[in-house]
Design an enzyme around this catalytic site. Structure first.
Site, PDB file in Angstrom:
ATOM      1  N   GLN A 221     -19.619  -2.992  -2.881  1.00 36.52           N
ATOM      2  CA  GLN A 221     -18.883  -2.133  -2.084  1.00 36.52           C
ATOM      3  C   GLN A 221     -19.608  -1.971  -0.990  1.00 36.52           C
ATOM      4  O   GLN A 221     -20.671  -1.267  -1.029  1.00 36.52           O
ATOM      5  CB  GLN A 221     -18.750  -0.868  -2.993  1.00 36.52           C
ATOM      6  CG  GLN A 221     -17.855  -0.868  -4.233  1.00 36.52           C
ATOM      7  CD  GLN A 221     -16.372  -1.567  -4.125  1.00 36.52           C
ATOM      8  OE1 GLN A 221     -15.555  -0.824  -3.474  1.00 36.52           O
ATOM      9  NE2 GLN A 221     -16.107  -2.801  -4.397  1.00 36.52           N
ATOM     10  N   GLY A 262     -10.587   7.332  -4.350  1.00 39.22           N
ATOM     11  CA  GLY A 262     -10.894   6.001  -4.498  1.00 39.22           C
ATOM     12  C   GLY A 262     -11.458   5.282  -3.277  1.00 39.22           C
ATOM     13  O   GLY A 262     -11.244   6.012  -2.226  1.00 39.22           O
ATOM     14  N   HIS A 263     -11.939   4.011  -3.363  1.00 33.36           N
ATOM     15  CA  HIS A 263     -12.415   3.274  -2.497  1.00 33.36           C
ATOM     16  C   HIS A 263     -11.285   2.918  -1.456  1.00 33.36           C
ATOM     17  O   HIS A 263     -10.085   2.695  -1.902  1.00 33.36           O
ATOM     18  CB  HIS A 263     -13.356   1.895  -2.565  1.00 33.36           C
ATOM     19  CG  HIS A 263     -12.586   1.055  -3.401  1.00 33.36           C
ATOM     20  ND1 HIS A 263     -13.222  -0.104  -4.079  1.00 33.36           N
ATOM     21  CD2 HIS A 263     -11.208   1.005  -4.015  1.00 33.36           C
ATOM     22  CE1 HIS A 263     -12.240  -0.814  -4.726  1.00 33.36           C
ATOM     23  NE2 HIS A 263     -11.259  -0.237  -4.775  1.00 33.36           N
ATOM     24  N   ASN A 264     -11.481   2.898  -0.140  1.00 34.89           N
ATOM     25  CA  ASN A 264     -10.580   2.467   0.981  1.00 34.89           C
ATOM     26  C   ASN A 264      -9.491   3.396   1.345  1.00 34.89           C
ATOM     27  O   ASN A 264      -8.588   3.069   2.039  1.00 34.89           O
ATOM     28  CB  ASN A 264      -9.917   1.003   0.411  1.00 34.89           C
ATOM     29  CG  ASN A 264     -10.979   0.073   0.242  1.00 34.89           C
ATOM     30  OD1 ASN A 264     -12.281  -0.010   0.942  1.00 34.89           O
ATOM     31  ND2 ASN A 264     -10.924  -0.801  -0.712  1.00 34.89           N
ATOM     32  N   SER A 282      -7.335   2.442  -2.061  1.00 38.51           N
ATOM     33  CA  SER A 282      -6.369   1.898  -0.815  1.00 38.51           C
ATOM     34  C   SER A 282      -5.325   2.768  -0.640  1.00 38.51           C
ATOM     35  O   SER A 282      -4.049   2.450  -0.078  1.00 38.51           O
ATOM     36  CB  SER A 282      -6.305   0.353  -1.176  1.00 38.51           C
ATOM     37  OG  SER A 282      -7.431  -0.255  -1.003  1.00 38.51           O
TER      38      SER A 282
END
Length: 369
Positions: A221, A262-264, A282
């Site tokens: 990441q 979460g990521h993004n 995302s």
């Protein structure tokens, strides 16, 4: 410290109805306030409590003051009221209350002297403003920038290359990993983790069933987290770093305790997220949204501006249109819930019976014809 209503109005605006020299030294609910305290009415269903409160003054909206005067024949103290009452009339008593409460806290809290506690570990390559307050056992890694007026409480960790914006306050045991940007005036509560790895793993398996071999391959990441100005992040909340680009929390977002982002993800400005909500990677959430407690939002979906998700709801697809969305089952009597659950289990059979009845009726109709 006591302040007159006149002094409060000079600071925060509003109009006085009553004694401008009435002094208040704190705040309390309508049903508990005393003569030296300021109360507020934010919900008109509690208007009757204004008639009996012992508060020295009440923050009230113009329309509610009109209702009160109508109920008491226009007198400042009607037959059901505890005594003469003073008001600060303002369009938004709740926000006014919040500002006054913060003022009293600031007046009662002595400012902390700037400086670095002897037990803190500051890398020589870090930049720490002279006005910053660095508490016990804080770690600031190389390349990090701690701007003016920042407070880092005990055991805070700041990773390499991370920037903490001016006037921000990080409470004990908060961690901001490497390569993150925290905007000015952020409040990050105890135990929050900003910039931990996003949940990214590539499957690398061959075969099926018991013959399946292989493993999950961790995806590095390499993005970070960007947090805008005036953001508040609750205790034990986690915001994952992006896989390639940054996870973004826009200005004035307010996040409760134990929220997972979460990521993004991108969270739009002025959105509020209640405790235990989970937002998968995302996902984009628009501006001025409200996410209820324990709501779950799937990955790769988009919520438009002004979307409201009620508590415990699950969102599995994009909701571009503003509105209120619910998928949670409200609490009912246990026996009623069991009966409803039994009906749900039998819906398939009931559907088949209805189809059979419809077929029989159609056949009967055809015979009669």
């Amino acid at each position: 410290m006591a302040l007159t209503l006149e002094e409060l109005v000079k600071r925060f605006g509003g109009e006085i109805a009553g004694d401008a020299q009435c002094k208040v030294s704190g705040l309390a609910p309508l049903d508990q306030a005393g003569p030296q305290q300021l109360a507020f009415l934010a919900n008109p269903k509690y208007l009757s409590q204004v008639e009996t409160t012992r508060a020295g003054a009440v923050l009230i909206a113009p329309k509610d003051l009109e209702k009160l005067r109508a109920a008491t024949d226009g007198q400042p103290a009607g037959p059901r009221m505890a005594g003469p009452l003073n008001f600060i009339v303002t369009p938004n008593p709740y926000a006014y209350f919040a500002r006054v409460a913060q003022m009293f806290i600031d007046l009662a809290t002595p400012p902390r002297a700037p400086g670095v506690h002897p037990s803190a570990t500051i890398d020589p390559a870090a930049q720490v403003a002279a006005s910053a307050v660095i508490g016990p056992h804080v770690t600031v890694e190389a390349g990090a920038v701690i701007e003016d007026g920042v407070q880092l409480d005990a055991n805070v960790f700041i990773g390499r290359g991370t920037t903490i914006g001016a006037g921000s306050h990080l409470y004990p045991n908060a961690s901001v990993y490497h390569g993150c940007k925290i905007g000015p005036r952020a409040i990050i509560h105890a135990g929050a983790v900003i910039g931990s790895d996003g949940f990214g793993f590539a499957p690398d398996f061959v075969g099926d069933g018991d013959a399946r071999t292989g493993s999950w391959v961790k995806i590095p990441q390499v993005g970070g987290v960007t947090v805008g100005p005036d953001v508040e992040i609750g205790a034990n909340t986690t915001i994952d770093r992006g896989a390639m680009a940054d996870t973004v929390i826009d200005e004035c977002v307010k996040i409760d305790n134990q929220v997972q982002i979460g990521h993004n993800c991108r969270i739009g400005a002025y959105t509020v997220i209640a405790g235990s909500a989970g937002i998968a990677g995302s996902t984009t959430i628009g501006r001025h949204c409200m996410i209820g407690g324990a709501a779950g939002i799937a990955g790769h979906v988009t919520l438009g501006d002004y979307v409201i998700i009620t508590a415990k709801s699950g969102v599995s697809k994009s909701l571009p249109k503003a509105g209120i969305y619910t998928s949670a089952f409200p609490a009912v009597d246990h026996g009623e819930w069991n009966r409803s659950a039994a009906l749900v289990r039998n819906l398939d059979k009931l559907r088949e019976r209805i189809k059979a009845l419809e077929t029989a009726l159609a056949a009967q109709g055809g015979t009669d014809a």
